[in-house]
Scaffold this motif. Sequence first.
Motif, PDB file in Angstrom:
ATOM      1  N   ASN A  40      20.470  80.105 -33.936  1.00 57.26           N
ATOM      2  CA  ASN A  40      21.455  81.176 -34.091  1.00 57.26           C
ATOM      3  C   ASN A  40      22.886  80.653 -34.186  1.00 57.26           C
ATOM      4  OD1 ASN A  40      21.540  84.059 -34.317  1.00 57.26           O
ATOM      5  ND2 ASN A  40      22.604  84.126 -32.343  1.00 57.26           N
TER       6      ASN A  40
ATOM      7  N   GLN B  65      11.149  74.463 -23.456  1.00 53.48           N
ATOM      8  CA  GLN B  65      11.968  75.281 -24.337  1.00 53.48           C
ATOM      9  C   GLN B  65      13.276  74.565 -24.724  1.00 53.48           C
ATOM     10  OE1 GLN B  65      10.609  78.174 -25.539  1.00 53.48           O
ATOM     11  NE2 GLN B  65       8.870  77.400 -24.362  1.00 53.48           N
TER      12      GLN B  65
ATOM     13  N   GLU C 225      15.886  75.989 -28.659  1.00 52.29           N
ATOM     14  CA  GLU C 225      15.592  76.332 -30.045  1.00 52.29           C
ATOM     15  C   GLU C 225      16.322  77.590 -30.504  1.00 52.29           C
ATOM     16  OE1 GLU C 225      11.391  76.689 -30.290  1.00 52.29           O
ATOM     17  OE2 GLU C 225      11.061  74.525 -30.594  1.00 52.29           O
ATOM     18  N   GLN C 226      16.340  78.604 -29.670  1.00 50.87           N
ATOM     19  CA  GLN C 226      16.944  79.864 -30.074  1.00 50.87           C
ATOM     20  C   GLN C 226      18.447  79.728 -30.286  1.00 50.87           C
ATOM     21  OE1 GLN C 226      15.676  83.293 -27.739  1.00 50.87           O
ATOM     22  NE2 GLN C 226      13.782  82.211 -27.173  1.00 50.87           N
ATOM     23  N   THR C 227      19.089  78.974 -29.418  1.00 46.22           N
ATOM     24  CA  THR C 227      20.538  78.781 -29.554  1.00 46.22           C
ATOM     25  C   THR C 227      20.864  78.000 -30.820  1.00 46.22           C
ATOM     26  OG1 THR C 227      20.854  78.836 -27.160  1.00 46.22           O
ATOM     27  CG2 THR C 227      22.591  77.809 -28.469  1.00 46.22           C
TER      28      THR C 227
END
Length: 333
Positions: A100, A301, A95-97
């Motif tokens: 961003n 994740q 999700e974070q990648t």
Amino acid sequence: MPLLTPSNVHIDAPLTNLTTAYAQSQDNFIADKVFPTVGVDKQSDKYYIYSRADMNRTGDVKKLAPRTEVERIGMSVSSDSYFADVYGLGMDFDEQTLANEDAALDIRSAGAQTLAMRLMIHREKQFATNFFSAGVWTAGEDLLSGRSITEWDEANSSPIKNITDASRTIQLKSGGFRPNTLVVGRNVHDALLHNSDILDRLNGGATVANTALVTKAKLAEIFEVENFYVMEAVQNDTVEGATESNSFIGGKHAMLCYTPGNAGLMTPASGLTFAWNSIPGANNLGITVESFSDDALKRQQIAEMIQVKMSYDMKMVGSELGYFFEKIVAADA
């Protein structure tokens, strides 16, 4: 008095209209072009084979006198089977990648393309193992050990005669089917462009200086085949993190064979690709591209997982319909 410089007034940022990648052209790959693809509903099944010897046998036909019955003959049939293995590869995105990610990247699309490319390379290597190797074709082969002909990048070599002789051999051993397809590695293709035996056949003559005139269509015409394919897909055979080592999958070999335009009833072929296309989401070639995003992945994740699968069996079905030339050129280029 301090003066502004170009670096003071601009902060470098990634371009939004340009990225570079190294996905090979599909034109480099021939595994899905040489032999017909047969779409199948089941992962494994059988197919019938009529006896070639029965078809071509002579000596039974008799002249008939009045009220004389014809001679009865028999016919035999056998069977063989295929099994379409499933091959696959996947890639995860967290999700974070994804949150961003710069707009120009589109890493989902790039990931799917990377997966497809890796599977195409795997399939091309299987084609080379199954068909583009020594000990495969029973019509004949010219091997590096005990070679009786001259390599095609050497002086006084005769590739046209070599192919003509192989064609005649296939036609006899297969019961009358003249080969219509020639497959060569990239090194072989390049050697043919400079071979005097080839250049002498070009309209108006030619020299090594104008080899651009030698197209694949012209080479097919010179060798009297309908199809001329060049195996020029490249593989990197090192593990991740090691120095890249690229090579042509087709090596320095050549293969002459007979292949029909389409597979069907009572249709001979040297090879076939059985594609299991009844798997949900599979296309006619047995290829699926899928993405998953569910609670089980999120607990790890992982926001999204992409996978590409291929299901097929590349099978030799007529070993008498092919002829193989092993390392038919000496040089690397």
